[in-house]
Design a protein around this motif. Structure first.
Motif, PDB file in Angstrom:
ATOM      1  N   ASP A  73       0.312  -1.290   0.383  1.00 47.57           N
ATOM      2  CA  ASP A  73       0.058   0.189  -0.280  1.00 47.57           C
ATOM      3  C   ASP A  73       0.910   1.286  -0.009  1.00 47.57           C
ATOM      4  OD1 ASP A  73      -2.818   0.506  -0.233  1.00 47.57           O
ATOM      5  OD2 ASP A  73      -3.283  -1.087   1.410  1.00 47.57           O
ATOM      6  N   LEU A  74       1.878   1.262   0.594  1.00 49.20           N
ATOM      7  CA  LEU A  74       3.377   2.309   0.815  1.00 49.20           C
ATOM      8  C   LEU A  74       3.450   2.874  -1.023  1.00 49.20           C
ATOM      9  CD1 LEU A  74       6.921   1.019   2.276  1.00 49.20           C
ATOM     10  CD2 LEU A  74       4.787   2.685   2.773  1.00 49.20           C
ATOM     11  N   LEU A  75       2.996   2.439  -2.348  1.00 51.60           N
ATOM     12  CA  LEU A  75       2.524   3.002  -3.953  1.00 51.60           C
ATOM     13  C   LEU A  75       1.537   3.294  -3.853  1.00 51.60           C
ATOM     14  CD1 LEU A  75       3.876  -0.717  -5.551  1.00 51.60           C
ATOM     15  CD2 LEU A  75       5.204   1.348  -4.463  1.00 51.60           C
ATOM     16  N   ARG A  76       0.738   3.530  -2.865  1.00 48.94           N
ATOM     17  CA  ARG A  76      -0.802   4.475  -3.422  1.00 48.94           C
ATOM     18  C   ARG A  76      -0.783   5.310  -2.260  1.00 48.94           C
ATOM     19  NH1 ARG A  76      -5.853   0.159  -3.898  1.00 48.94           N
ATOM     20  NH2 ARG A  76      -5.176  -0.423  -1.012  1.00 48.94           N
ATOM     21  N   ARG A  77      -0.224   4.669  -0.868  1.00 48.95           N
ATOM     22  CA  ARG A  77      -1.186   5.529   0.270  1.00 48.95           C
ATOM     23  C   ARG A  77       0.347   7.211   0.164  1.00 48.95           C
ATOM     24  NH1 ARG A  77      -4.405   3.779   3.729  1.00 48.95           N
ATOM     25  NH2 ARG A  77      -5.972   1.697   3.047  1.00 48.95           N
TER      26      ARG A  77
END
Ligand code: NAD
Length: 409
Positions: A62-66
């Motif tokens: 989720d680091l890629l979109r949060r």
């Protein structure tokens, strides 16, 4: 809050780590530290050991979109013994940003990369010296002479100083180390996989460099150019942090200081396909590539709102271009040396967004990323189909990492 350490970084409320570092209570006469670091709970096999304030633990892919969080302090995982090297490095004064870069492996890719780096004025690239090494003494001398013959007629701005260095010296001097050596690239005519087959021999070469890095207590950036890029980056993390039985010890390289440089050329190949179609402006603005430097790479024309057909075309171009060059009777190395390394390293060192394979939930995964002491993915708004594709790809790569014996049980 009790602070320890007299340098530009101080740690908060952690007397045990302060003792391991040899840091006393911060003296009142010292200026306020630039960085305050607090211990956090987490798994050092899956998470960055030292993370900037915006880092949100436990997010995984989720680091890629949060969007980043806004917390007051940097954080670190105290239980990884190797973290003390990183904390020590962070506490050093920051000189005006000027990097010493080491490059091992002066073959086709390493030679082209070295040429671009040696031809860029230091004030633009941020690189003051380039330390080169190749196991083949004649080849090393040839590159010293070639790179030394790069100069500008009354040009403004000094070019980096190029010197030969043995691996031991490289790790005591350089701030960033590039590994571009290989035991051998599969010859022309090879059908099928040309990258993964290099894992075992290149991992063996890498082990010698890891031993030197350990001897020098190297806390710089360890950047992998050789194939298979992500698995060699994973090997740096795994091998430097395992004991002889393959158990996690955590006294080696911090995962966020390791990265792979191979996505740059994949994206360049996608952009070339977009240019042929007349879409390259929009794609350059809104698109991106993700995943490994392999036939599993994915590219999107617009990450927030992708067009399936266009994205498939871009992905195919990224995956197939190397075979097209091979079919013409040549090994591809100019695009790789320039786009993955020569044009990628200076912005990476300057802290700008680049394409690199960085540590995301336990494995190295190609994505837009940025250096803030460690390398971390940069988040962006993502269409549902992009997120689904990346989730599936990341899970497959995790399974493959386990099958290759590159994850701890
Ligand atoms: N990241 C990318 O974008 C990308 C793209 C294409 C290829 N590659 C990979 O880059 C790697 C290099 O490819 P190449 O075409 O330059 O290979 P090459 O065979 O031309 O060069 C390899 C060099 O490594 C040197 N070397 C071997 N063992 C060494 C050691 N122990 N210490 C120091 N140097 C050593 C060799 O002497 C040689 O000069 C390969 O793994 C290739 O698959 C990466």
């Amino acid at each position: 809050m009790k602070l320890y350490g007299q340098g530009r970084a101080a740690i908060a409320d952690d007397a045990a780590t302060a003792q391991r570092l040899g840091w006393g209570a911060r003296r009142r006469s010292r200026p306020h530290p630039d960085l305050i670091l607090a211990p956090r709970e987490g798994d050092p096999r899956r998470e960055p050991w030292i993370a900037p304030p915006w880092y949100r633990p436990g997010l995984g892919l989720d680091l890629l979109r949060r969007r980043p969080a806004s917390r007051p302090h940097w954080t670190y995982l105290a239980e990884a013994p190797g973290v003390v090297r990183g904390l020590g490095d962070l506490a050093k004064p920051v000189e005006t940003r000027s990097w010493s870069v080491g490059l091992a492996g002066l073959g086709r890719v390493g030679g082209v990369a070295a040429t671009i780096l040696a031809a860029a004025p230091s004030r633009l690239s941020g690189i003051r010296e380039l330390l080169i090494h190749d196991v083949d003494a004649a080849n090393q001398q040839r590159w010293l002479l070639e790179l030394g013959s790069i100069a500008r007629w009354r040009g403004r701005g000094e070019l980096p100083l190029v010197r030969v260095a043995r691996p031991g010296e490289m790790f005591t001097r350089c701030d960033a180390f590039l590994f571009a050596a290989t035991d051998g690239v599969p010859p022309l005519g090879t059908r099928g996989e040309v990258r993964l087959v290099q894992l075992a021999p290149n991992r063996t070469i890498l082990s010698g460099f890891l031993a030197e890095a350990r001897r020098a207590a190297f806390a710089g950036l360890f950047l992998i150019v050789s194939d298979p890029v992500e698995w060699l980056a994973q090997s740096v993390f795994f091998d430097s942090n395992s004991d002889r039985q393959g158990r996690f010890v955590g006294d080696g390289m911090a995962p966020e200081r390791i990265a792979g440089l191979g996505l740059g050329v994949m994206w360049a190949r996608s952009l070339a396909a977009a240019r042929r179609q007349g879409w390259s402006d929009a794609v350059a603005r809104a698109g991106a590539a993700y995943g490994p430097h392999s036939a599993e790479v994915v590219a999107f024309d617009d990450v927030a709102s992708p067009d399936r057909k266009r994205s498939e075309r871009l992905s195919r171009a990224a995956r197939e271009c190397n075979f097209k060059v091979r079919d013409l009777g040549h090994l591809p190395y100019v695009g790789p040396g320039v786009s993955s390394v020569g044009l990628m390293l200076p912005p990476l060192l300057a802290g700008r967004e680049v394409l690199a394979s960085v540590f995301v939930d336990g494995i190295y995964f190609g994505a837009p990323a940025r250096l803030t002491w460690g390398l971390h993915p940069t988040a962006r708004r993502m269409g549902g189909e992009v997120w689904t594709a990346l989730g599936g790809l990341h899970a497959r790569l995790q399974t493959q990492a386990r099958a290759l014996g590159l994850l701890w049980p």
